[in-house]
Structures are given as C-alpha cells and as structure tokens.
Design a protein around this motif. Structure first.
Motif: not given
Length: 177
Positions: A104-121
């Motif tokens: 399960r990896m659903q947070i990647i699709g809907n992290p609750g913040v800008d997707k680019a910021d989540f990808e950077l983290w």
C-alpha cells in the motif's frame, strides 16, 4: 531549541557539520515548506531522537499541520519503499522487476500537500537510505513537474547535513554510555 541546540550539541571535531547545518538550512533557495519538510523527513530517516525533536520543533514554526504530517508520511513510506526497491535492484535478477509490489502506497498519490514538495521530501529520504532506484524515480518526477536541479541539489544538501548531525550525535552518545 531547534537548530541552535543541535549545533551546540555537536563536538568540536564536527565543526564542518555545525557550520553546514546553519548554512544549508539558513540560506536555502527552497520555499519554507520545501525546506522544513525536507529537514523534518530527513530527521525522521536519520533516526536520532534529539535531532528529530529539535528539527520538529523548529519545523513547527514554518509548516502547517498537514505539511508536518506529509513530511512524516514521506519518511514512513520511503522507509518501506527504499528497502523494497533497493533490494529488488540489488538482487540483480530482472525477473523480480515484473513482480508487483502489492504494498500500500496511497499517500504518494494524495499526500495532502503539493505533490512536488512530497516528491522532494521522498528524494531526500531516499538519499539517506541509499536507494538509487527511488532517487532516480523521484528526480525524474521532480524535473517533470518543473522543479529544477537546483531544488533537487538543495534537498540532497539538507539530507547530507541532517544525516551527518544525527550520525555524529549517535556516535558521541554511544561513546559516553
């Protein structure tokens, strides 16, 4: 409290780490959310309780609650993904590449913040844990979203200095225990 407490706790031989910590987190071209989300996710990944508490305290002054949760989520999901994808890669048998993760990896699709910021983290955490597959994937996604190489580079610098502070303080704690 915060960065000052970490810098004060570092021994004299870690002067470069102390100075780099102040410089990298004090003069970053990243947005406040990108910077402090990266630092917080890296502090989770670096696993030093003191560094985590101090960075979390300082990050709370710069991040909204949903960004704090997303940074923690990035560290958590990458703790799983970095082991899984790095292991599949290191085995070296292409047959594993066709097997689905079924994790399960659903947070990647809907992290609750800008997707680019989540990808950077996620990229920064992957640097700490050494997953080349994840580093390549997140860097490609970031470049595709318009985040430039400078931002990627800054996230790597943050990961490096937060990790160095955590390793140094863990080692010093072990020596005095």
């Amino acid at each position: 409290m915060g960065l000052d407490a970490i810098k004060a706790a570092l021994p004299a031989y870690a002067r470069d780490t102390k100075l780099n910590l102040g410089t990298v987190l004090g003069t970053s071209p990243l947005t406040a959310q990108q910077l402090w989300g990266t630092a917080l996710a890296c502090a989770f990944a670096a696993r030093n309780a003191f560094v985590l508490r101090e960075i979390a305290a300082e990050a709370a002054d710069h991040l909204k609650p949903e960004a704090i949760e997303a940074a923690k989520g990035a560290a958590s999901i990458m703790a799983m993904n970095n082991v899984y994808y790095r292991s599949k890669h290191l085995i070296g048998d292409d047959a594993y590449q066709s097997l689905p993760a079924r994790l399960r990896m659903q947070i990647i699709g809907n992290p609750g913040v800008d997707k680019a910021d989540f990808e950077l983290w996620s990229l920064a955490v992957s640097a700490i844990t050494g997953c080349g597959v994840c580093l390549e994937s997140h860097e490609k996604t970031l470049i595709g979203t318009g985040i430039g190489r400078e931002a990627v580079h800054e996230a790597l610098r943050i990961a490096a200095v937060v990790h160095a502070a955590a390793v140094t303080l863990d080692a010093e704690s072990a020596l005095t225990a």
